[in-house]
Every structure is written in C-alpha cells, then in structure tokens.
Design an enzyme around this catalytic site. Structure first.
Site, PDB file in Angstrom:
ATOM      1  N   ASN A   1      -1.352   4.281 -17.100  1.00 23.40           N
ATOM      2  CA  ASN A   1      -2.411   3.628 -16.326  1.00 23.40           C
ATOM      3  C   ASN A   1      -3.396   3.053 -17.334  1.00 23.40           C
ATOM      4  O   ASN A   1      -3.935   3.802 -18.150  1.00 23.40           O
ATOM      5  CB  ASN A   1      -3.111   4.659 -15.414  1.00 23.40           C
ATOM      6  N   GLY A   2      -3.612   1.748 -17.274  1.00 24.30           N
ATOM      7  CA  GLY A   2      -4.543   1.110 -18.217  1.00 24.30           C
ATOM      8  C   GLY A   2      -3.949  -0.184 -18.730  1.00 24.30           C
ATOM      9  O   GLY A   2      -3.010  -0.726 -18.128  1.00 24.30           O
TER      10      GLY A   2
ATOM     11  N   HIS B   1     -31.324 -23.830   3.296  1.00 21.08           N
ATOM     12  CA  HIS B   1     -31.135 -24.430   1.971  1.00 21.08           C
ATOM     13  C   HIS B   1     -29.673 -24.736   1.679  1.00 21.08           C
ATOM     14  O   HIS B   1     -29.285 -24.839   0.523  1.00 21.08           O
ATOM     15  CB  HIS B   1     -31.732 -23.519   0.893  1.00 21.08           C
TER      16      HIS B   1
ATOM     17  N   ARG C   1      -4.436   3.931  -5.425  1.00 20.80           N
ATOM     18  CA  ARG C   1      -4.797   3.360  -6.731  1.00 20.80           C
ATOM     19  C   ARG C   1      -3.960   2.127  -7.089  1.00 20.80           C
ATOM     20  O   ARG C   1      -4.244   1.439  -8.059  1.00 20.80           O
ATOM     21  CB  ARG C   1      -4.595   4.411  -7.831  1.00 20.80           C
TER      22      ARG C   1
ATOM     23  N   LYS D   1     -17.006  -5.690   3.223  1.00 24.70           N
ATOM     24  CA  LYS D   1     -16.078  -4.857   3.997  1.00 24.70           C
ATOM     25  C   LYS D   1     -15.141  -5.729   4.816  1.00 24.70           C
ATOM     26  O   LYS D   1     -13.943  -5.528   4.851  1.00 24.70           O
ATOM     27  CB  LYS D   1     -16.919  -3.976   4.914  1.00 24.70           C
TER      28      LYS D   1
ATOM     29  N   GLU E   1     -12.570  -7.655   2.538  1.00 22.64           N
ATOM     30  CA  GLU E   1     -11.546  -6.903   1.817  1.00 22.64           C
ATOM     31  C   GLU E   1     -10.476  -6.309   2.722  1.00 22.64           C
ATOM     32  O   GLU E   1      -9.327  -6.195   2.304  1.00 22.64           O
ATOM     33  CB  GLU E   1     -12.135  -5.856   0.857  1.00 22.64           C
TER      34      GLU E   1
ATOM     35  N   GLU F   1     -22.977  -5.903   2.079  1.00 18.09           N
ATOM     36  CA  GLU F   1     -21.958  -4.854   2.183  1.00 18.09           C
ATOM     37  C   GLU F   1     -21.044  -5.107   3.393  1.00 18.09           C
ATOM     38  O   GLU F   1     -19.823  -4.946   3.306  1.00 18.09           O
ATOM     39  CB  GLU F   1     -22.638  -3.474   2.252  1.00 18.09           C
TER      40      GLU F   1
ATOM     41  N   TRP G   1      -0.347  -0.912  -9.850  1.00 18.13           N
ATOM     42  CA  TRP G   1      -1.141  -2.086  -9.488  1.00 18.13           C
ATOM     43  C   TRP G   1      -0.957  -3.041 -10.657  1.00 18.13           C
ATOM     44  O   TRP G   1      -1.494  -2.818 -11.739  1.00 18.13           O
ATOM     45  CB  TRP G   1      -2.610  -1.701  -9.318  1.00 18.13           C
TER      46      TRP G   1
ATOM     47  N   LYS H   1      -8.215   1.313  -5.342  1.00 19.44           N
ATOM     48  CA  LYS H   1      -9.444   2.077  -5.098  1.00 19.44           C
ATOM     49  C   LYS H   1     -10.315   2.151  -6.337  1.00 19.44           C
ATOM     50  O   LYS H   1     -11.533   2.031  -6.261  1.00 19.44           O
ATOM     51  CB  LYS H   1      -9.057   3.475  -4.638  1.00 19.44           C
TER      52      LYS H   1
ATOM     53  N   CYS I   1      -3.448   1.929 -10.850  1.00 17.69           N
ATOM     54  CA  CYS I   1      -2.202   2.661 -11.076  1.00 17.69           C
ATOM     55  C   CYS I   1      -2.499   4.160 -11.004  1.00 17.69           C
ATOM     56  O   CYS I   1      -3.585   4.604 -11.374  1.00 17.69           O
ATOM     57  CB  CYS I   1      -1.526   2.394 -12.422  1.00 17.69           C
TER      58      CYS I   1
END
Ligand code: M6R
Length: 608
Positions: free
Chosen positions: A100-101, A504, A27, A485, A488, A481, A74, A603, A2
């Site tokens: 925000n939180g 395995h 955000r 990428k 997402e 990584e 968010w 983000k 947020c």
C-alpha cells in the site's frame, strides 16, 4: 489507499485473509488477491473487481496453507486488471509482496534491475519490490527486505512471504499505515485494526521504518539497523460488531443514525455542567495558549469542511484569528508558522498523507500541533503534540458522516477551552453553550425521525444532473459539506456558494427546474437568505430549504422545507448537516449507486 492483510497461525489462511480484505475493501476495490504458502510453495489467486470475485475464484481454486498475505487495490500505477492486481512476485515467483503506497523512484529501480537481468510483467510500481528483495536475498529474507527498503523512495506498507523461508511474514511501513495483530498462537498484519478485530484486539502500531517478523514463536520488531525494539502492545477498544452493518442496508445509513450517540460520546467527560472543560490528552500549557497569535486548521475533504466551521466558532468564541487550509495546498506554500502558531489538524483516519505532511511541516517550523482524529494509534495521533479523540467508532462508509459531527463537537469543545483561558467569554456564557451542546443528541434524533420529507424530495429529484447548495456564514460551511456528500456518492454534479455570491456569477446557471438546497439557520442573515431564495425562485429554481423551527414563513417561497430544532447559531452545523447527509444517501440509492463504495474513491487517502 489499498488494504493489506497477512496471517500466520494454525487456521486456514485463505478464509481469514478474505474476511480481513472484506473489512478493508473501503480502502480500495478495483482488484484483489491473496498469496499463500501451500506446502512451502507460493500460490497466488488474484483478479480484477471486488473481493466477491476473488472469493468466487478462490472457491474454484482453494489454497491450503496457514500463512499468507492479501491485498485490495485502489489503482495508482497501472489500470485495474488481473495482471496489475497484487500480490506481485519476482520472476521466479519465490517472493510475494502486497503493498500500500507509491514507490516514487520505481522507474529508476526498474531500469537498474533490468540492467541486472530482471524482467517485469506488470505496469505497477510495486513489482520492483519483490525483485529488489530477490536481488538482495542472500540467505536472510529480513536482511533482504531491509536492504530493499533502503533503495525505495515514497510510501509503503508491505507484507512479504517467501518460499525461501516459509515460516515467516516480514512487514514494514513508511508513511502508510500498518498494524500487527497479536493473537493466541497466531498473528496478523493489516492496514487497520478493523481487519483483525474478529480475532484479536491486541495490536502493535508500527512506526516508520520498523520491521516486523511474524513467526510461530510470535512477533519480533526490528529497527532498520536490525536491532530488536521493545514495543508496547495496545488494546483496541472498538469491538468487531462496531464495524458491522447492524441490520442497516448500508454502513453509511447506519453511521448517519449513530450520530446522536457519537455526539454524546464525544462530549462525555469533556462537557459537564458546572465543571471546567476537560481536555484530557491535551497538555498545552496556559502560557502557551496565551502566546498563540494565530491558529491554522488544516485537513482534507470532509475534515476540511469541519475546519471551516472551526474558523467561525474559534474566532467568535476565543477571539483568535484562524486560517483554514486544504492540507495538499498548505504543504506546498510557505505558510507563516512559528512557535506562537497553533496548528489543529483534523483527520478521521489519522492517516491522510497530505494532512500528515502538513503536520510535519508545522512541527518542523516550531508550531504546536493538536490532532483531532478518530483512530487511536494512527500516525497523525502519534506525531501530533496533543490529541483530541473523537469517539465516533469505526467509520466504514467511504463518505464521512458521523466523524464529521464529532469533529465539530471537538472544535466547539476546544473553542470553549480557549475562550475560558483567554477570558473572551464569561463563565455564564460558557455554561449556556455547554447546556445547548448537551441537548444536541436529542435534536439530532429528532431530525432523523423526520426523514420522509428528504426521501420524498430525493425520489422526485434524483434524476437531475446538477444541484446547488447555498448558505451564509456557518450555513455556507455546511453547504460545502452537503455538496461534497451529494457528489461523492450520487455522482450528481453540485456546487456550494455563499448566498451573497449568487449574483456574482452562479445565478447565470439557474433556470427552470434547477434544484437549489438552501440552508437558512443563521438568524443574523435569515432575511438575506430569504432574498436569495426569491432570486432563485424568480428564475424557476426549485428549492429545498432548511430553517429553524418556527420559521414557517419560508414555506411560501420554496418547494419543500424542513425544520431544524432550535439551537445556538454556532451549534447548528452539528445538526443541520444530518438532513444533507440523508439527502445524498437517498439520491444515491434512488440512482442505484454503490453508496458505501463510490466509484474512484477510497476511504483513507494515504498517497499524495
Ligand atoms: O481520514 P481523513 O478525515 O483525513 O480523510 C479526509 C478526506 O479524505 C475525507 O473526508 C473524504 O473527503 C471523504 N470521502 C468525505 O466523505
């Protein structure tokens, strides 16, 4: 997650709030809203969806007024909807709040407020805040906000305006970021500086439980006890252009192309041939370093992957054992930490809730903490004992790219510094590594020029539902990584495996046409990777391989190959990740995905 903004000055608040929210949209982006004091009466416009929807709605219902707050959401508590969008108010709509939180005890507070005659209309945790403030309001909004926060548990950065006192914004934070921008006859609140850079670069970084009162006269900062705090005004070095797309279609593409520059910037003044490594901002003494018997690297997501590279590099160069952990795991186990432990936390934003909690846990147990972060003034930068700033500039795309390569440079630099103090490398060996590091920007540039191979492979394969990434040693760290990428931003399921693990289990998934991305930059295990390639090809797998220049023999076994300019084995991650970033970018754009704002992500993850 947020983003919150607030404005008080002489200009129209609506357009300034909208611009600020657009900068913070990374955000969170499932709904947005603003609240403005229009002729001393509180007006709210909010809706589900992106800021664009809010802009359209506001153009049909313009709000006059020069004081207001805004929010981009968010969702955590309550589905994304017009109703659950912020700002939220008390029932009388006299107090408006953006938050925000997460208010962890909101159920208890809600029940308590209900028992005092309050009614609620949304599914959010936030709605308790304006109602609590209302409960405590007795002629002073700041006093009511202070009392309300004493009841609130969890994390919050909040902005409050009220028709009772239409001449001020009140703001406070705890465990969620909040800055105050100080302009000429105007002031701002924001979750991060990018929202105010068009207007001012002078900011106050609020600490936990500090309250800001923004009036026409300026900004006053108070403690929980209501005492004035003299705070230093900081000047932000980023400019507004750094947070623009600069002609690129997406921030992510721009940020990928900025990598040669940011690699160079992060080394500037730290890596100079013939001179000692300069770690200004890190004050740990030689004695303390010599007493370190263990290093923990703790981070989340991409930063965690940089940490895995860090383990290989620090153990190899400085000969100190390193354990790497995901911050959300680290904080809930019982890690063995003491005063001989060095903790390195890595966080682009410097605000990730789990990383921050891990840092606090380590400090509490006596460890010294070095933070590698990109954001000056962030909570992590302020709470760590020492800070290594990565000079990546603002990273706006949700998918981290340029921050990652600068985190690797930071790790390499710290490893060399430790190696020198520990005498685990000779001066000549250190100089050789520095020399190779200084060539990395040029090599990164070269990789960016050869993107056609990647574009072609993406165009031919974007419709696949699953992909695999293989590598050994440092290549495995980079494969993780690359896999993150891809998933997402393109929503293609992918997994990374160490090449040796293939037999395995994962090999059961290889069938005709399965796409496997292979990293084979590490000379020591190159032949082993070739064996893995054969195992995949024999079962019908389609391979895109990355190998050092000169290793053209790999072409005989794979579908496509791309050559990485030669460097030292420990330095390959800095450049071999670039084609993987491009691959995910082109896969995602071929699929028509929203690259900069992938679904369900934000983000900066400032809640647990
Ligand atoms: O700001 P931080 O580096 O602490 O963020 C950590 C992760 O949330 C972040 O790297 C995330 O995984 C990115 N979306 C990766 O692209």
């Amino acid at each position: 997650m947020c983003g919150i903004v607030g404005y008080f000055g002489n200009r129209r608040a609506d357009s300034i709030l909208l611009q600020g929210l657009e900068k913070l949209e990374y955000r969170g982006y499932d709904s947005a809203g603003v609240s403005i004091l229009d002729n001393d009466s509180l007006k709210i416009v909010k809706c589900k969806g992106r800021i664009k929807n809010l802009r359209d709605k506001l153009s049909k219902n313009p709000l006059n007024g020069t004081i207001g707050i805004g929010h981009t959401r968010w969702a955590t508590h309550g589905e994304p909807s017009d109703l659950n969008a912020h700002p939220h108010t008390n029932e009388k709509a006299t107090i408006s709040v953006v938050h925000n939180g997460i208010i962890e005890n909101y159920i208890h507070l809600k029940e308590w407020l209900c028992s005092h005659g309050y009614n609620f209309s949304t599914d959010t945790d936030t709605e308790v805040i304006p109602n609590l403030i209302d409960y405590y309001y007795n002629g002073s909004i700041i006093e009511a906000v202070i009392k309300a926060t004493q009841k609130m548990e969890g994390s919050y950065a909040i902005g409050v305006i009220s028709s009772y006192e239409p001449d001020k914004i009140v703001a406070v934070r705890k465990d969620s970021p909040l800055i105050i921008g100080a302009g000429k006859e105007e002031a701002f609140i924001a979750s991060d500086v990018t929202a105010v850079l068009n207007y001012t670069r002078d900011v106050y970084y609020l600490d936990d439980k500090e309250f800001a009162i923004i009036t026409k006269e300026g900004v006053e900062i108070l403690s929980e006890e209501g005492e004035t705090i003299e705070k230093e005004l900081s000047h932000v070095t980023w400019n507004a252009e750094a947070a623009e797309k600069g002609g690129y279609k997406h921030f992510m593409l721009k940020e990928i192309h900025e990598q040669p520059k940011v690699i160079r910037d992060t080394m500037t003044s730290r890596i100079v041939l013939g001179e000692d490594i300069n770690l200004d901002g890190i004050t740990i003494s030689n004695d303390e370093i010599n007493n370190i018997n263990k290093i923990y690297i703790v981070a989340c997501g991409t930063a965690y992957h940089a940490g895995i590279v860090g383990k290989y590099v620090i153990e190899k160069l400085a000969k100190i054992p390193v354990e790497v952990d995901v911050a959300s795991e680290f904080r809930y186990r019982e890690p063995m930490i003491n005063e001989n432990t060095l903790m390195i936390v890595i966080s682009q934003s410097g605000e990730t809730a789990d990383t921050l909690a891990a840092l606090r846990l380590a400090k509490k147990n006596g460890a010294r903490v070095i933070a590698i972060t990109n954001v000056m003034g962030s909570t992590i930068s302020r709470e760590a004992n020492d800070v290594f700033y990565t000079w990546a500039g603002p990273e706006i795309a949700v998918a981290s790219t340029k921050a990652y390569v600068t985190q690797l440079i930071a790790i390499d630099t710290i490893a060399l510094y430790l190696a020198k103090l520990k005498n685990s490398l000779s001066d000549a060996e250190i100089e050789e590594i520095k020399e190779e590091m200084l060539k990395l920007p040029e090599k990164a540039e070269k990789i960016l020029e050869s993107k056609e191979v990647i574009q072609k492979f993406a165009a031919e394969n974007y419709m696949h539902k699953d992909m695999f990434f293989l590598g050994r040693g440092l290549d495995y760290a980079v494969a993780m990584e690359g896999s993150l990428k891809l998933k997402e931003i393109s929503y293609i399921h992918s997994e990374a495996y160490p090449g040796g693990e293939l037999k395995h289990g994962p090999i059961a998934l290889i069938e005709d046409g399965t796409v496997v991305i292979v990293l084979a930059t590490q000379e020591k295990v190159f032949d082993k990777m070739v064996s893995n390639i054969k195992e995949v090809v024999t079962r019908g797998g389609k391979i895109l391989a990355f190998a050092p220049e000169g290793h053209t023999e790999i072409e005989k076994s794979v579908h496509s190959a791309l050559y990485i300019p030669e460097t030292l084995p420990i330095l390959y991650p800095v450049i071999s990740v670039i084609p993987l970033q491009l691959l995910s970018y082109y896969m995602a754009t071929a699929k028509g995905c929203d690259v900069d704002k992938p679904r369900n992500l934000a983000k900066s993850v400032t809640v647990e």
